[in-house]
Design a protein around this motif. Structure first.
Motif, PDB file in Angstrom:
ATOM      1  N   THR A 198      59.669 133.551  11.301  1.00 51.51           N
ATOM      2  CA  THR A 198      60.429 132.383  10.842  1.00 51.51           C
ATOM      3  C   THR A 198      61.901 132.623  11.093  1.00 51.51           C
ATOM      4  O   THR A 198      62.322 133.701  11.477  1.00 51.51           O
ATOM      5  CB  THR A 198      60.202 132.142   9.341  1.00 51.51           C
ATOM      6  OG1 THR A 198      60.642 133.316   8.621  1.00 51.51           O
ATOM      7  CG2 THR A 198      58.748 131.867   9.034  1.00 51.51           C
ATOM      8  N   GLY A 199      62.690 131.588  10.855  1.00 53.99           N
ATOM      9  CA  GLY A 199      64.129 131.736  10.983  1.00 53.99           C
ATOM     10  C   GLY A 199      64.674 131.397  12.342  1.00 53.99           C
ATOM     11  O   GLY A 199      65.863 131.391  12.549  1.00 53.99           O
ATOM     12  N   THR A 200      63.812 131.124  13.311  1.00 59.88           N
ATOM     13  CA  THR A 200      64.304 130.739  14.626  1.00 59.88           C
ATOM     14  C   THR A 200      64.804 129.306  14.592  1.00 59.88           C
ATOM     15  O   THR A 200      64.476 128.530  13.692  1.00 59.88           O
ATOM     16  CB  THR A 200      63.194 130.857  15.677  1.00 59.88           C
ATOM     17  OG1 THR A 200      62.147 129.933  15.361  1.00 59.88           O
ATOM     18  CG2 THR A 200      62.633 132.266  15.717  1.00 59.88           C
ATOM     19  N   PHE A 201      65.600 128.971  15.583  1.00 64.45           N
ATOM     20  CA  PHE A 201      66.127 127.609  15.646  1.00 64.45           C
ATOM     21  C   PHE A 201      64.987 126.603  15.769  1.00 64.45           C
ATOM     22  O   PHE A 201      65.045 125.514  15.214  1.00 64.45           O
ATOM     23  CB  PHE A 201      67.072 127.491  16.846  1.00 64.45           C
ATOM     24  CG  PHE A 201      67.803 126.186  16.904  1.00 64.45           C
ATOM     25  CD1 PHE A 201      68.647 125.808  15.885  1.00 64.45           C
ATOM     26  CD2 PHE A 201      67.652 125.328  17.989  1.00 64.45           C
ATOM     27  CE1 PHE A 201      69.328 124.603  15.934  1.00 64.45           C
ATOM     28  CE2 PHE A 201      68.319 124.129  18.042  1.00 64.45           C
ATOM     29  CZ  PHE A 201      69.172 123.769  17.015  1.00 64.45           C
ATOM     30  N   SER A 202      63.936 126.986  16.472  1.00 63.63           N
ATOM     31  CA  SER A 202      62.779 126.105  16.629  1.00 63.63           C
ATOM     32  C   SER A 202      62.151 125.761  15.288  1.00 63.63           C
ATOM     33  O   SER A 202      61.810 124.608  15.014  1.00 63.63           O
ATOM     34  CB  SER A 202      61.745 126.766  17.540  1.00 63.63           C
ATOM     35  OG  SER A 202      60.579 125.972  17.634  1.00 63.63           O
ATOM     36  N   SER A 203      62.014 126.761  14.419  1.00 61.25           N
ATOM     37  CA  SER A 203      61.399 126.511  13.118  1.00 61.25           C
ATOM     38  C   SER A 203      62.298 125.640  12.241  1.00 61.25           C
ATOM     39  O   SER A 203      61.814 124.827  11.450  1.00 61.25           O
ATOM     40  CB  SER A 203      61.079 127.829  12.407  1.00 61.25           C
ATOM     41  OG  SER A 203      62.257 128.496  12.013  1.00 61.25           O
ATOM     42  N   ILE A 204      63.607 125.813  12.391  1.00 66.19           N
ATOM     43  CA  ILE A 204      64.542 124.978  11.629  1.00 66.19           C
ATOM     44  C   ILE A 204      64.423 123.529  12.065  1.00 66.19           C
ATOM     45  O   ILE A 204      64.363 122.610  11.242  1.00 66.19           O
ATOM     46  CB  ILE A 204      65.991 125.457  11.841  1.00 66.19           C
ATOM     47  CG1 ILE A 204      66.144 126.904  11.389  1.00 66.19           C
ATOM     48  CG2 ILE A 204      66.978 124.564  11.090  1.00 66.19           C
ATOM     49  CD1 ILE A 204      67.408 127.552  11.870  1.00 66.19           C
ATOM     50  N   MET A 205      64.379 123.324  13.374  1.00 69.39           N
ATOM     51  CA  MET A 205      64.263 121.967  13.878  1.00 69.39           C
ATOM     52  C   MET A 205      62.925 121.330  13.497  1.00 69.39           C
ATOM     53  O   MET A 205      62.837 120.123  13.301  1.00 69.39           O
ATOM     54  CB  MET A 205      64.438 121.958  15.400  1.00 69.39           C
ATOM     55  CG  MET A 205      65.859 122.266  15.872  1.00 69.39           C
ATOM     56  SD  MET A 205      67.100 121.062  15.267  1.00 69.39           S
ATOM     57  CE  MET A 205      67.809 121.940  13.872  1.00 69.39           C
ATOM     58  N   ASN A 206      61.903 122.164  13.359  1.00 70.25           N
ATOM     59  CA  ASN A 206      60.624 121.645  12.878  1.00 70.25           C
ATOM     60  C   ASN A 206      60.751 121.131  11.449  1.00 70.25           C
ATOM     61  O   ASN A 206      60.177 120.093  11.103  1.00 70.25           O
ATOM     62  CB  ASN A 206      59.548 122.741  12.937  1.00 70.25           C
ATOM     63  CG  ASN A 206      58.907 122.853  14.303  1.00 70.25           C
ATOM     64  OD1 ASN A 206      58.805 121.867  15.031  1.00 70.25           O
ATOM     65  ND2 ASN A 206      58.489 124.043  14.670  1.00 70.25           N
ATOM     66  N   ASP A 207      61.496 121.860  10.629  1.00 68.94           N
ATOM     67  CA  ASP A 207      61.726 121.404   9.255  1.00 68.94           C
ATOM     68  C   ASP A 207      62.453 120.066   9.241  1.00 68.94           C
ATOM     69  O   ASP A 207      62.128 119.166   8.467  1.00 68.94           O
ATOM     70  CB  ASP A 207      62.545 122.444   8.478  1.00 68.94           C
ATOM     71  CG  ASP A 207      61.746 123.697   8.171  1.00 68.94           C
ATOM     72  OD1 ASP A 207      60.499 123.622   8.208  1.00 68.94           O
ATOM     73  OD2 ASP A 207      62.357 124.745   7.899  1.00 68.94           O
ATOM     74  N   VAL A 208      63.464 119.948  10.095  1.00 69.30           N
ATOM     75  CA  VAL A 208      64.204 118.689  10.185  1.00 69.30           C
ATOM     76  C   VAL A 208      63.292 117.580  10.693  1.00 69.30           C
ATOM     77  O   VAL A 208      63.316 116.447  10.193  1.00 69.30           O
ATOM     78  CB  VAL A 208      65.432 118.844  11.117  1.00 69.30           C
ATOM     79  CG1 VAL A 208      66.139 117.509  11.289  1.00 69.30           C
ATOM     80  CG2 VAL A 208      66.386 119.895  10.571  1.00 69.30           C
ATOM     81  N   ALA A 209      62.468 117.902  11.692  1.00 72.82           N
ATOM     82  CA  ALA A 209      61.562 116.904  12.266  1.00 72.82           C
ATOM     83  C   ALA A 209      60.580 116.375  11.224  1.00 72.82           C
ATOM     84  O   ALA A 209      60.237 115.180  11.230  1.00 72.82           O
ATOM     85  CB  ALA A 209      60.797 117.509  13.442  1.00 72.82           C
ATOM     86  N   HIS A 210      60.140 117.227  10.307  1.00 70.90           N
ATOM     87  CA  HIS A 210      59.221 116.780   9.259  1.00 70.90           C
ATOM     88  C   HIS A 210      59.891 115.754   8.338  1.00 70.90           C
ATOM     89  O   HIS A 210      59.250 114.810   7.873  1.00 70.90           O
ATOM     90  CB  HIS A 210      58.726 117.970   8.448  1.00 70.90           C
ATOM     91  CG  HIS A 210      57.704 118.808   9.167  1.00 70.90           C
ATOM     92  ND1 HIS A 210      56.616 118.250   9.811  1.00 70.90           N
ATOM     93  CD2 HIS A 210      57.613 120.149   9.357  1.00 70.90           C
ATOM     94  CE1 HIS A 210      55.891 119.217  10.359  1.00 70.90           C
ATOM     95  NE2 HIS A 210      56.486 120.375  10.114  1.00 70.90           N
TER      96      HIS A 210
END
Length: 232
Positions: free
Chosen positions: A144-156
């Motif tokens: 966790t903690g990658t930019f991809s995972s952050i953007m996934n949180d925003v996308a949700h």
């Protein structure tokens, strides 16, 4: 009792002493930090180094050297480079998500897109080092903690907004996830590009992003502006 120099002892004994040289100015003593202050200093130092060099190219030796402490001090606070990196990334994740969540206050979907785009671009502009940490390659052991995972949180978060909008317009709400990923990915990649060029200004970038997302290529406005800006 303080130690007395030979010269001082001779003078006190009644012997004639040679004139003493002017005392040298004392170097200012280093202010001792509390454990909490030292931890914050190390986090700030690590944040800057991870932004400059990335995780793999940053060493505990460099962190300690730049913070002017010994390596054991860094290990004492974080257990190692991975621990320090995890703290830095966690703070940046929360800061970015809080900024975006706080920005989403409008009722109209287009304005929500504008607010999300401006929030991300504002974070890039004001917290450049933090953004560089997030977009650089993460250590392999980090799930966790990658930019991809952050953007996934925003996308949700965007998905819930789009889902309601799709339903009210008679579209399949199951497609909201696809569109939310596309929209957030578009803004994120553009933000990474804008990080380096910084032109045009963020409001113009946000307006064009929303123009593409809202109107589509077949209905682009010639000179898009933000709804928010029109009210001021």
């Amino acid at each position: 009792m303080p130690e007395v120099s030979d010269e001082a002892a001779a003078a006190v004994g009644g012997r004639r002493a040679t004139p003493a040289a002017a005392p040298k100015a004392k170097a200012p003593s280093r202010v001792r930090m509390s454990a909490a202050q030292r931890r914050e200093q190390l986090i700030a130092t690590g944040r800057q180094l991870f932004a400059e060099r990335g995780f793999d190219a940053t060493s505990i030796e460099e962190v300690a050297s730049r913070a002017k402490v010994s390596k054991p001090v860094v290990y004492e606070h974080f257990g190692g480079k991975e621990g320090l990196y995890a703290v830095v990334v966690d703070r940046e994740v929360r800061a970015l998500l809080d900024r975006i969540t706080t920005a989403l206050t409008a009722g109209h979907p287009r304005e929500l897109l504008e607010q999300a785009a401006l929030a991300l671009l504002g974070y890039i502009e004001e917290e450049t080092s933090g953004f560089r940490v997030l977009v650089r390659e993460s250590p392999l052991m980090s799930a966790t903690g990658t930019f991809s995972s952050i953007m996934n949180d925003v996308a949700h978060q965007v998905e819930h907004i789009l889902g309601a909008e799709f339903k009210s317009r008679g579209y399949d709400p199951k497609l909201a996830e696809l569109y939310s990923q596309a929209l957030v990915g578009m803004v994120a990649l553009t933000g990474s590009w804008w990080l380096e060029v910084r032109k045009p200004r963020k409001e113009t970038v946000a307006a064009h992003l929303v123009n593409l997302a809202w109107n589509g290529l077949s209905h682009l406005e010639a000179k898009p502006t933000l709804i928010t800006a029109r009210r001021h």
